[in-house]
Design a protein around this motif. Sequence first.
Motif, mmCIF file in Angstrom:
data_model
loop_
_atom_site.group_PDB
_atom_site.id
_atom_site.type_symbol
_atom_site.label_atom_id
_atom_site.label_comp_id
_atom_site.label_asym_id
_atom_site.label_seq_id
_atom_site.Cartn_x
_atom_site.Cartn_y
_atom_site.Cartn_z
ATOM 1 N N PRO A 65 0.799 -1.021 -0.107
ATOM 2 C CA PRO A 65 0.025 -0.064 -0.031
ATOM 3 C C PRO A 65 0.917 1.267 0.075
ATOM 4 N N HIS A 66 0.363 2.397 -0.846
ATOM 5 C CA HIS A 66 1.052 3.654 -0.729
ATOM 6 C C HIS A 66 0.032 4.515 -0.801
ATOM 7 N N GLU A 67 0.549 5.903 -0.763
ATOM 8 C CA GLU A 67 -0.131 7.168 -0.603
ATOM 9 C C GLU A 67 -1.348 7.071 -1.762
ATOM 10 N N GLY A 68 -2.575 7.131 -1.442
ATOM 11 C CA GLY A 68 -3.349 7.518 -2.728
ATOM 12 C C GLY A 68 -3.672 6.252 -3.414
ATOM 13 N N SER A 69 -3.320 5.046 -2.867
ATOM 14 C CA SER A 69 -3.466 3.812 -3.624
ATOM 15 C C SER A 69 -4.783 3.068 -3.521
ATOM 16 N N PHE A 70 -5.260 2.138 -4.388
ATOM 17 C CA PHE A 70 -6.417 1.287 -4.254
ATOM 18 C C PHE A 70 -5.853 -0.017 -3.802
ATOM 19 N N SER A 71 -6.493 -0.745 -2.899
ATOM 20 C CA SER A 71 -6.176 -2.103 -2.920
ATOM 21 C C SER A 71 -7.256 -3.040 -3.799
ATOM 22 N N LYS A 82 -13.006 -12.003 -11.115
ATOM 23 C CA LYS A 82 -13.533 -11.209 -10.298
ATOM 24 C C LYS A 82 -12.558 -10.276 -9.372
ATOM 25 N N PHE A 83 -13.058 -8.878 -9.174
ATOM 26 C CA PHE A 83 -12.018 -8.124 -8.356
ATOM 27 C C PHE A 83 -12.819 -7.138 -7.356
ATOM 28 N N ALA A 84 -12.260 -6.830 -6.148
ATOM 29 C CA ALA A 84 -12.823 -5.902 -5.389
ATOM 30 C C ALA A 84 -11.663 -4.856 -4.991
ATOM 31 N N TYR A 85 -12.246 -3.329 -4.702
ATOM 32 C CA TYR A 85 -11.344 -2.555 -4.791
ATOM 33 C C TYR A 85 -11.776 -1.565 -3.528
ATOM 34 N N THR A 86 -10.678 -1.114 -2.782
ATOM 35 C CA THR A 86 -10.890 0.001 -1.471
ATOM 36 C C THR A 86 -9.678 0.870 -1.618
ATOM 37 N N LYS A 87 -10.072 2.062 -1.286
ATOM 38 C CA LYS A 87 -9.304 3.126 -1.245
ATOM 39 C C LYS A 87 -8.476 3.128 0.116
ATOM 40 N N ASN A 88 -7.022 3.131 0.015
ATOM 41 C CA ASN A 88 -6.219 3.250 1.119
ATOM 42 C C ASN A 88 -6.289 4.730 1.688
ATOM 43 N N GLY A 89 -6.237 4.604 3.036
ATOM 44 C CA GLY A 89 -6.266 6.141 3.421
ATOM 45 C C GLY A 89 -7.346 7.185 3.415
ATOM 46 N N ALA A 136 -5.342 -12.668 -4.746
ATOM 47 C CA ALA A 136 -4.110 -11.862 -4.947
ATOM 48 C C ALA A 136 -4.620 -10.240 -4.773
ATOM 49 N N GLU A 137 -3.667 -9.569 -4.026
ATOM 50 C CA GLU A 137 -3.824 -8.443 -3.629
ATOM 51 C C GLU A 137 -2.658 -7.670 -4.317
ATOM 52 N N VAL A 138 -3.041 -6.464 -4.898
ATOM 53 C CA VAL A 138 -2.075 -5.346 -5.477
ATOM 54 C C VAL A 138 -2.775 -3.917 -5.128
ATOM 55 N N PHE A 139 -1.823 -2.998 -5.211
ATOM 56 C CA PHE A 139 -2.117 -1.650 -5.108
ATOM 57 C C PHE A 139 -1.719 -0.694 -6.155
ATOM 58 N N VAL A 140 -2.636 0.119 -6.593
ATOM 59 C CA VAL A 140 -2.761 0.937 -7.505
ATOM 60 C C VAL A 140 -2.860 2.365 -7.227
ATOM 61 N N SER A 141 -2.114 3.272 -7.598
ATOM 62 C CA SER A 141 -2.352 4.554 -7.407
ATOM 63 C C SER A 141 -2.565 5.360 -8.848
ATOM 64 N N GLY A 142 -3.351 6.540 -8.703
ATOM 65 C CA GLY A 142 -3.420 7.176 -10.143
ATOM 66 C C GLY A 142 -4.411 6.565 -11.159
ATOM 67 N N ILE A 143 -5.156 5.630 -10.545
ATOM 68 C CA ILE A 143 -6.274 5.133 -11.312
ATOM 69 C C ILE A 143 -7.444 5.525 -10.686
ATOM 70 N N SER A 144 -8.578 5.810 -11.496
ATOM 71 C CA SER A 144 -9.723 6.220 -10.892
ATOM 72 C C SER A 144 -10.858 5.385 -10.309
ATOM 73 N N ALA A 145 -11.564 5.511 -9.312
ATOM 74 C CA ALA A 145 -12.660 4.554 -8.822
ATOM 75 C C ALA A 145 -13.522 4.306 -9.708
#
Length: 202
Positions: free
Chosen positions: A132-138, A195-202, A150-159
Amino acid sequence: MQTELNYDTVFDAQQHFRLLLDSMSRPGKINTFPVMDILPPDGLNQASALTGFALLNADVTYFIAGDNSDDIATYLLVNTSSKLAEISVADYVFLPEGYGADGLEEARIGIPTYPEDSATLIAAAALISENPHEGSFSITLKGPGVDGTAEVFVSGISAELLGFVKEQNAEYPLGTDIIITDRDNHILCIPRSNKFAYTKNG
């Protein structure tokens, strides 16, 4: 717009295509393109450009969303011989960093008899990481090619974009595959079979 002379259309394209296949068959795995001496135009990061070089040819078409679309379209035409098309018929749709879902409802999602006749989204992000990092989605994935989850973290992508893809893929096998790229040449694939789920960190 000049041809990229430091890109080998056989050796480099084959190497990068294998990385994309590995990413698509193993959702959640982060692969990395080698840094290359190429200069894509503003709005197209190097990883998205290299993805285009590996996938585009004279038999397929692409659409460019967002700003600077003319320069990007010319760059891809010169380097791949692929042609620009309307989003409703394009095989590949290139999205800039932070893009929402405006107009994407027109992209192909296949039909019941030919579900594979769908577009692939190539979406730029800021950073793809295992941590996880600033502004990332899990983003948590499950399905074919994933051992459990599998879990990854992505920032700079929109919900908005993530929600759109999830909704489009709800009626698998219809849907759209998405290739996410970042500023550090990382690539992450989410095929429509997962299938995937996503949540915003922070």
